[in-house]
Design an enzyme around this catalytic site. Sequence first.
Site, short mmCIF file in Angstrom:
data_model
loop_
_atom_site.label_atom_id
_atom_site.label_comp_id
_atom_site.label_asym_id
_atom_site.label_seq_id
_atom_site.Cartn_x
_atom_site.Cartn_y
_atom_site.Cartn_z
N TYR A 14 -4.93 -0.46 2.75
CA TYR A 14 -5.43 -0.02 3.94
C TYR A 14 -4.92 2.03 3.98
O TYR A 14 -6.07 2.83 4.19
CB TYR A 14 -3.68 0.71 4.42
CG TYR A 14 -3.27 0.86 5.23
CD1 TYR A 14 -3.60 1.07 7.03
CD2 TYR A 14 -2.80 2.41 5.49
CE1 TYR A 14 -3.54 1.77 8.00
CE2 TYR A 14 -2.49 2.87 6.92
CZ TYR A 14 -2.53 2.47 8.51
OH TYR A 14 -2.58 3.36 8.95
N LYS A 44 -12.31 -8.76 3.38
CA LYS A 44 -12.36 -8.58 2.34
C LYS A 44 -13.71 -7.50 1.92
O LYS A 44 -14.08 -6.91 1.63
CB LYS A 44 -11.41 -8.33 1.85
CG LYS A 44 -10.12 -7.91 1.44
CD LYS A 44 -9.48 -8.28 0.44
CE LYS A 44 -7.72 -7.80 -0.14
NZ LYS A 44 -6.96 -7.16 0.94
N LYS A 138 7.80 3.33 -9.67
CA LYS A 138 6.95 4.54 -9.59
C LYS A 138 7.24 5.87 -11.05
O LYS A 138 6.39 5.79 -11.46
CB LYS A 138 6.91 5.26 -8.39
CG LYS A 138 5.72 4.74 -7.25
CD LYS A 138 5.50 5.35 -6.16
CE LYS A 138 4.68 5.26 -5.34
NZ LYS A 138 5.02 5.90 -3.38
C1 GO6 Z 1 7.97 1.86 6.53
C2 GO6 Z 1 6.86 3.88 2.21
C3 GO6 Z 1 6.91 5.27 2.68
C4 GO6 Z 1 6.50 3.58 1.92
C5 GO6 Z 1 8.63 0.40 9.81
C6 GO6 Z 1 6.83 4.35 0.30
C7 GO6 Z 1 10.03 -1.08 8.17
C8 GO6 Z 1 9.27 -0.99 9.94
C9 GO6 Z 1 7.29 1.16 11.46
O1 GO6 Z 1 9.89 1.73 3.74
O2 GO6 Z 1 5.58 -0.15 4.80
O3 GO6 Z 1 7.20 7.57 1.86
O4 GO6 Z 1 8.27 0.42 11.25
O5 GO6 Z 1 7.00 6.67 -0.99
O6 GO6 Z 1 9.99 -1.54 10.58
C10 GO6 Z 1 7.40 2.73 3.89
C11 GO6 Z 1 7.26 1.14 5.08
C12 GO6 Z 1 6.81 3.37 4.44
C13 GO6 Z 1 9.07 2.74 4.00
C14 GO6 Z 1 6.30 0.56 5.64
C15 GO6 Z 1 8.86 0.91 7.52
C16 GO6 Z 1 8.10 1.10 9.06
C17 GO6 Z 1 9.53 0.46 7.69
C18 GO6 Z 1 7.10 6.43 1.89
C19 GO6 Z 1 6.93 5.28 0.55
C20 GO6 Z 1 7.13 8.20 2.96
#
Ligand code: GO6
Length: 312
Positions: A14, A44, A138
Amino acid sequence: MEKSKVLVVGGTGYLGRRIVSASLSQGHPTYVLQRPEIGLDIDKLQMLLAFKKQGAHLVEGSFSDLESLVRAIKLVDVVICPISGVHIRSHNILLQLQLVEAIKRAGNIKRFLPSEFGFDPARMGHALEPGRVSFDDKMVVRKAIQDAKIPFTYVCGAGFAAYFAGNLSQMGALVPPKEKVLIYGDGNAKVSIMDEDDIAAYTIKTIDDPRTLNKTLYLRPPENELSQKQLVEMWENLIGKKLEHISISAEDFLASMKGMDYASQVGVGHFYHMFYEGALTNFETGEEGEEASKLYPEVKYTRMNEYLKIYA
Ligand code: GO6
């Protein structure tokens, strides 16, 4: 100065596909790892071939063959590894540690950008279970990089716009709600949100920049540090309609974790740190960090009122 050669590991993902495009468009000789494991994943493969058409070099290599990674790494100056820590978590850390080992053996890499692109894990020591796993992992990778004395840049600081703007920051959705919008607390915590193409552009900008060597590049352009309230208001102005705002307290939001599957629990924790604590923005970037829009004013980053138009 000659543009460094870049290897992207995870170039069909992505963020990775955007990083490959940015690398090509900024004129870097661009190499993309082609793993035999993609097998019959036709999308891919087609993407890799499209990159090749645009001038990228496809290099075969597998994580089950460390020497193949070393050979691929020896072709370039910079390695970028934007692989997800969300969908294949336990996998992510193992792959990254292998990559660190291969970079160490190759011995030629001038800059490594590991899988970061989110919260600054160094500032998330207090993070809640189970979401803290992202940050703990990380930090393990960072330690391996620094122990091996590999030159690095950590790109941190912004939420992906597709996850946090297009849906007005609603969990479990990727499009804006029609009638009611859930507001986290008072909705005033500032959140940095960035178009993924801009994240990729800044990432490539930084790879040859001595100012970010062994530092963190924070993606926090001032106009994209927005509160959820501001974001919702932008949307309401765009569609000419007010939504019903429903505020949820921190306690109720955290309590909603109970009974959810693991991935959603991780999500709730991350949303909590972003929208109640303001953890992406509640600190000065300091000595160890640089802010991207200050270093690269030539990048015309997408403002969220512009970004939201596609959802209207
Ligand atoms: C957000 C994230 C942001 C991960 C959803 C690591 C559940 C949902 C839109 O867990 O994969 O920094 O709906 O350091 O129902 C993750 C996920 C994004 C957070 C996306 C998400 C969106 C989870 C980070 C990071 C900002």
